[in-house]
Design a protein around this motif. Sequence first.
Motif, PDB file in Angstrom:
ATOM      1  N   SER A 145       0.845  -1.192   0.000  1.00 38.32           N
ATOM      2  CA  SER A 145       0.000   0.000   0.000  1.00 38.32           C
ATOM      3  C   SER A 145       0.885   1.248   0.000  1.00 38.32           C
ATOM      4  O   SER A 145       1.783   1.379   0.831  1.00 38.32           O
ATOM      5  CB  SER A 145      -0.897  -0.018   1.234  1.00 38.32           C
ATOM      6  N   ILE A 146       0.609   2.160  -0.946  1.00 36.53           N
ATOM      7  CA  ILE A 146       1.431   3.362  -1.130  1.00 36.53           C
ATOM      8  C   ILE A 146       0.565   4.599  -0.901  1.00 36.53           C
ATOM      9  O   ILE A 146      -0.510   4.726  -1.489  1.00 36.53           O
ATOM     10  CB  ILE A 146       2.037   3.387  -2.542  1.00 36.53           C
ATOM     11  N   TRP A 180      -2.842  13.657  -5.704  1.00 31.88           N
ATOM     12  CA  TRP A 180      -3.678  12.724  -6.458  1.00 31.88           C
ATOM     13  C   TRP A 180      -2.992  12.144  -7.689  1.00 31.88           C
ATOM     14  O   TRP A 180      -3.596  11.348  -8.410  1.00 31.88           O
ATOM     15  CB  TRP A 180      -5.016  13.361  -6.868  1.00 31.88           C
ATOM     16  N   ALA A 181      -1.719  12.496  -7.922  1.00 32.96           N
ATOM     17  CA  ALA A 181      -1.021  11.949  -9.101  1.00 32.96           C
ATOM     18  C   ALA A 181      -0.848  10.444  -8.995  1.00 32.96           C
ATOM     19  O   ALA A 181      -0.710   9.758 -10.022  1.00 32.96           O
ATOM     20  CB  ALA A 181       0.340  12.630  -9.272  1.00 32.96           C
ATOM     21  N   GLU A 182      -0.841   9.901  -7.781  1.00 30.59           N
ATOM     22  CA  GLU A 182      -0.702   8.446  -7.628  1.00 30.59           C
ATOM     23  C   GLU A 182      -1.854   7.702  -8.314  1.00 30.59           C
ATOM     24  O   GLU A 182      -1.687   6.575  -8.790  1.00 30.59           O
ATOM     25  CB  GLU A 182      -0.622   8.052  -6.141  1.00 30.59           C
ATOM     26  N   LEU A 183      -3.013   8.342  -8.389  1.00 31.82           N
ATOM     27  CA  LEU A 183      -4.170   7.691  -9.006  1.00 31.82           C
ATOM     28  C   LEU A 183      -4.000   7.527 -10.510  1.00 31.82           C
ATOM     29  O   LEU A 183      -4.659   6.688 -11.129  1.00 31.82           O
ATOM     30  CB  LEU A 183      -5.448   8.486  -8.713  1.00 31.82           C
ATOM     31  N   THR A 201      -1.116  -1.428  -9.137  1.00 32.31           N
ATOM     32  CA  THR A 201      -2.200  -2.262  -9.655  1.00 32.31           C
ATOM     33  C   THR A 201      -3.571  -1.606  -9.598  1.00 32.31           C
ATOM     34  O   THR A 201      -4.408  -1.827 -10.480  1.00 32.31           O
ATOM     35  CB  THR A 201      -2.271  -3.591  -8.892  1.00 32.31           C
ATOM     36  N   LYS A 202      -3.836  -0.821  -8.553  1.00 29.36           N
ATOM     37  CA  LYS A 202      -5.176  -0.223  -8.463  1.00 29.36           C
ATOM     38  C   LYS A 202      -5.207   0.875  -7.410  1.00 29.36           C
ATOM     39  O   LYS A 202      -4.344   0.970  -6.546  1.00 29.36           O
ATOM     40  CB  LYS A 202      -6.225  -1.279  -8.130  1.00 29.36           C
ATOM     41  N   ARG A 203      -6.212   1.728  -7.535  1.00 30.41           N
ATOM     42  CA  ARG A 203      -6.455   2.796  -6.582  1.00 30.41           C
ATOM     43  C   ARG A 203      -7.051   2.204  -5.304  1.00 30.41           C
ATOM     44  O   ARG A 203      -7.690   1.156  -5.338  1.00 30.41           O
ATOM     45  CB  ARG A 203      -7.402   3.827  -7.190  1.00 30.41           C
ATOM     46  N   TYR A 239      -2.452   0.533  -4.510  1.00 29.42           N
ATOM     47  CA  TYR A 239      -1.828  -0.748  -4.200  1.00 29.42           C
ATOM     48  C   TYR A 239      -0.835  -1.103  -5.306  1.00 29.42           C
ATOM     49  O   TYR A 239      -0.997  -0.705  -6.461  1.00 29.42           O
ATOM     50  CB  TYR A 239      -2.870  -1.860  -4.122  1.00 29.42           C
ATOM     51  N   ALA A 240       0.176  -1.887  -4.911  1.00 27.18           N
ATOM     52  CA  ALA A 240       1.159  -2.353  -5.889  1.00 27.18           C
ATOM     53  C   ALA A 240       1.522  -3.801  -5.596  1.00 27.18           C
ATOM     54  O   ALA A 240       1.378  -4.285  -4.467  1.00 27.18           O
ATOM     55  CB  ALA A 240       2.419  -1.486  -5.844  1.00 27.18           C
ATOM     56  N   GLU A 241       2.001  -4.487  -6.632  1.00 22.18           N
ATOM     57  CA  GLU A 241       2.505  -5.849  -6.472  1.00 22.18           C
ATOM     58  C   GLU A 241       4.007  -5.849  -6.717  1.00 22.18           C
ATOM     59  O   GLU A 241       4.542  -4.994  -7.438  1.00 22.18           O
ATOM     60  CB  GLU A 241       1.809  -6.805  -7.434  1.00 22.18           C
TER      61      GLU A 241
END
Length: 258
Positions: A145-146, A180-183, A201-203, A239-241
Motif C-alpha cells: 500500500s502506497i 492525487w497523481a498516484e491515481l 495495480t489499483k487505486r 496498491y502495488a505488487e
Amino acid sequence: MAQRSTLHLSALYRYPVKGLSPEPLDAASLETSGYFPGDRLYAIENGPSGFNTVAPRHLPKIKYLMLMRDEALAQLRTRYDDATATLHVEGGGERFAADLATAEGRAALEDFLRRFMPGSLRGEPRVLTAPEQYRFTDSRTGFVSIINLASVRAVEAMLDRPVDPLRFRGNLLVEGLEPWAELGIVGALLEAPDGLRLRVTKRTERCAATNVDPVTGERDLEIPWTLDRHLGHRDCGVYAEIVAGGTLRVGDALTVIG
C-alpha cells in the motif's frame, strides 16, 4: 520513450496484526510476488468468520476486529517481535506480552480483548495466524500500500484540519508527486535503486477507518465523505505488487516508469 519521474520514500510501515499498531521500519526486503514483510500476519476474528487455514481465501475485513468499526483498537499500543512471535500490548490500564505462536499466548490476547472492548464483539474473539502464502490484507491483489503525502496534505486543506498520514495505514509513504497523481500511475512500474520493482495495480478506496485518529482512537473526521464531495470518488493511495524483489530503504528514490 516511457515517461519517467522520481519520488522519494519518506517512511516505511508494517502492521503485524490487522487493526493494531503500525510499526516504522528503516528498511524492508521484499520478495518477488510476495507480501510486504511482517505485514498482516495475524487477524482477530470477531465471532465465527469461516476462515479456513488449510484452504485460505480472502474474506471481507468486517469478519475481523478492525478500525472501520472498532475504533477503540487505536487506543492500544502494540509491538511485535519477529524472533519470538511475541506481541507486546499496552492499553486499557494493562500491559502484557503474548506469544502468538502458542495457544496460551493467543488466549491471553483474546481474554484481554473480551475485557477491553466487550461492546464490539459479535462473538468470541479468536487470534488467526496467516498460513504460508497468505496475509490478512484488505485487497485481494496488490499487497503493498502506497500513500502520496501530497494527497494527504490536500485532504488537510479540504478539512482545514491536520490529518495524520497513519490514518491511511500504508506501507510506503512517498513524496515527489502532485496531489492525487498516484491515481494516474496505475499500471506503471516503480523502480528502486537496487532493482526492486513494484507495479501499481489499483487505486485504494478509503473506508471509515480513516475517520479514526490513530493516536486517540477518536472518530473525529469524515474523510471518505469529504473526498467524495470534493473529488467525486473516495480514492487516496494505490496498491502495488512486487514484480522484482529487493530492498527498500527510507530515503530511497523511486523511479516511475510508464
